[in-house]
Motif scaffolding. Structure first.
Motif, PDB file in Angstrom:
ATOM      1  N   LEU A 185      50.734  80.883  -0.758  1.00 28.63           N
ATOM      2  CA  LEU A 185      51.952  81.143  -1.527  1.00 28.63           C
ATOM      3  C   LEU A 185      52.940  82.015  -0.765  1.00 28.63           C
ATOM      4  O   LEU A 185      54.109  82.104  -1.137  1.00 28.63           O
ATOM      5  CB  LEU A 185      51.627  81.755  -2.895  1.00 28.63           C
ATOM      6  CG  LEU A 185      51.326  83.246  -3.009  1.00 28.63           C
ATOM      7  CD1 LEU A 185      51.389  83.657  -4.480  1.00 28.63           C
ATOM      8  CD2 LEU A 185      50.001  83.617  -2.430  1.00 28.63           C
ATOM      9  N   SER A 202      45.024  82.855  -1.982  1.00 20.19           N
ATOM     10  CA  SER A 202      46.094  82.892  -2.981  1.00 20.19           C
ATOM     11  C   SER A 202      45.582  83.190  -4.381  1.00 20.19           C
ATOM     12  O   SER A 202      46.375  83.387  -5.306  1.00 20.19           O
ATOM     13  CB  SER A 202      46.868  81.569  -2.974  1.00 20.19           C
ATOM     14  OG  SER A 202      47.515  81.362  -1.737  1.00 20.19           O
ATOM     15  N   THR A 249      48.078  78.427  -6.543  1.00 12.85           N
ATOM     16  CA  THR A 249      48.517  77.290  -5.733  1.00 12.85           C
ATOM     17  C   THR A 249      48.851  76.115  -6.643  1.00 12.85           C
ATOM     18  O   THR A 249      48.071  75.768  -7.528  1.00 12.85           O
ATOM     19  CB  THR A 249      47.430  76.881  -4.722  1.00 12.85           C
ATOM     20  OG1 THR A 249      47.158  77.979  -3.846  1.00 12.85           O
ATOM     21  CG2 THR A 249      47.862  75.675  -3.900  1.00 12.85           C
ATOM     22  N   ASP A 259      53.523  73.770  -3.803  1.00 11.16           N
ATOM     23  CA  ASP A 259      53.020  74.113  -2.469  1.00 11.16           C
ATOM     24  C   ASP A 259      52.530  72.879  -1.717  1.00 11.16           C
ATOM     25  O   ASP A 259      52.609  72.806  -0.494  1.00 11.16           O
ATOM     26  CB  ASP A 259      51.821  75.062  -2.568  1.00 11.16           C
ATOM     27  CG  ASP A 259      52.144  76.320  -3.329  1.00 11.16           C
ATOM     28  OD1 ASP A 259      52.865  77.167  -2.785  1.00 11.16           O
ATOM     29  OD2 ASP A 259      51.661  76.461  -4.473  1.00 11.16           O
ATOM     30  N   ARG A 288      56.236  70.934   3.297  1.00  7.57           N
ATOM     31  CA  ARG A 288      55.000  71.085   2.527  1.00  7.57           C
ATOM     32  C   ARG A 288      53.875  70.263   3.144  1.00  7.57           C
ATOM     33  O   ARG A 288      54.119  69.253   3.803  1.00  7.57           O
ATOM     34  CB  ARG A 288      55.193  70.631   1.074  1.00  7.57           C
ATOM     35  CG  ARG A 288      56.280  71.361   0.320  1.00  7.57           C
ATOM     36  CD  ARG A 288      55.893  72.822   0.066  1.00  7.57           C
ATOM     37  NE  ARG A 288      56.801  73.460  -0.862  1.00  7.57           N
ATOM     38  CZ  ARG A 288      57.888  74.126  -0.527  1.00  7.57           C
ATOM     39  NH1 ARG A 288      58.218  74.230   0.765  1.00  7.57           N
ATOM     40  NH2 ARG A 288      58.660  74.680  -1.424  1.00  7.57           N
ATOM     41  N   LYS A 334      59.223  79.961  -3.105  1.00 10.36           N
ATOM     42  CA  LYS A 334      58.929  78.576  -2.735  1.00 10.36           C
ATOM     43  C   LYS A 334      60.147  77.678  -2.925  1.00 10.36           C
ATOM     44  O   LYS A 334      60.419  76.790  -2.114  1.00 10.36           O
ATOM     45  CB  LYS A 334      57.762  78.040  -3.571  1.00 10.36           C
ATOM     46  CG  LYS A 334      56.418  78.572  -3.147  1.00 10.36           C
ATOM     47  CD  LYS A 334      56.074  78.110  -1.744  1.00 10.36           C
ATOM     48  CE  LYS A 334      54.802  78.749  -1.234  1.00 10.36           C
ATOM     49  NZ  LYS A 334      54.532  78.382   0.174  1.00 10.36           N
TER      50      LYS A 334
END
Length: 297
Positions: free
Chosen positions: A5, A27, A31, A59, A92, A290
């Motif tokens: 993350l 994380s 996620t 993600d 990604r 993100k």
């Protein structure tokens, strides 16, 4: 290793399967993986559904209906390297579903036949590797006749022909009359080499309790694997309150990764629901990071 993350695009895309697993583990249940259908016209026309998913906080991108032997992704320009191009455009990690079809499955409904390029066989694992998939997901779409036994066998073949992360399990029955969450099968999957065990998210499959998923998550962690809970029952098209409830209860149960399916509009979850899932399990700080991060970093 950094937490997934907290990673920039270049850091994520340079990870091998082992590093990706460690980054997800670090994380601590924060996620998000978004599934998108590749064969339909994209939600926003000139861009892929994967780009939409990334923009709303995902993600990881999981391609559904992807034919590894005839690879095409709706919304991409013509290319011989669709997965590699998609990774460049989204920043990604990208993977695909491959389905371990069992021709002897005890079906509850009529079987849906799928192409060889969508099935979990040696040729498709080799193709997924060459295409640049960071992970594969051994699971079943509705009516395809995927069984736990076939998944266990497919994991062994995958380990011999694919170097990325291996996800295995069922989001729903896939038309087969057998338990969806089965501790014995989970142990077999991990022993065969699965890195991540997939289960239906609590509140998505009839009769599946929080205790069953929590017990499974505990076993998976003890065995050194990761757990993934999936919204694969079209509830990705529900209201944000439903998504938030599912997200929190599955985090409490111990899920390392939370998946949101593709049955919103045009082969992707309703974008606000992706963001809602992300905010629920990790807050606005990490979600906005993100959403805002550049693919060139």
């Amino acid at each position: 290793m950094k937490r997934l993350l907290s990673c920039q695009a270049s850091e994520m895309l340079n990870m091998n399967g082992k590093e990706l697993k460690q980054a997800i583990m670090a994380s601590e249940g924060r996620t998000v993986i978004t599934e998108t259908v590749v064969a339909t016209s994209p939600l926003l026309g000139g861009i892929t559904n994967a780009e939409v998913a990334a923009a709303f906080g995902s993600d990881m991108i999981l391609l559904n209906g992807f034919d590894a032997l005839n690879p095409k992704i709706g919304g991409l320009p013509e290319t011989d390297e669709p997965v590699k191009l998609l990774k460049e455009l989204t920043g990604r990690v990208v993977g695909c579903n491959l389905e371990p079809v069992d021709v002897n499955a005890d079906m509850m409904e009529s079987r849906i036949e799928i192409s060889k390029g969508r099935q979990a066989v040696k040729e498709t694992f080799i193709a997924a590797e060459k295409l640049g998939c960071n992970f594969i997901c051994l699971t079943g779409n509705p009516g395809t006749g995927v069984t736990n036994k076939a998944i266990a066998e497919a994991i062994k073949v995958a380990k011999e022909n694919f170097t990325g992360l291996i996800i295995a399990g069922k989001m729903h029955a896939a038309g087969v009359n057998e338990p969806v969450v089965d501790l014995k099968s989970i142990e077999e999957f991990i022993e065969a080499g699965a890195d991540v065990i997939l289960m239906p998210a609590i509140d998505t499959v009839q009769g599946l309790s929080e205790k069953e998923v929590a017990d499974a998550c505990r076993l998976i962690k003890e065995k050194g694997a990761l757990s993934l809970t999936a919204i694969g029952t079209s509830q990705e098209g529900a209201d944000v309150d439903t998504i938030r409830e599912i997200a929190l209860i599955n985090k409490r149960a111990g899920a390392d990764i939370q998946h949101i399916g593709d049955a919103g509009w045009s082969g992707v979850a309703i974008p606000e629901n992706i963001m809602t899932l992300s905010i629920a399990i990790r807050g606005k700080r990490h979600t906005y990071f993100k959403m805002a991060q550049s693919i060139k970093r």
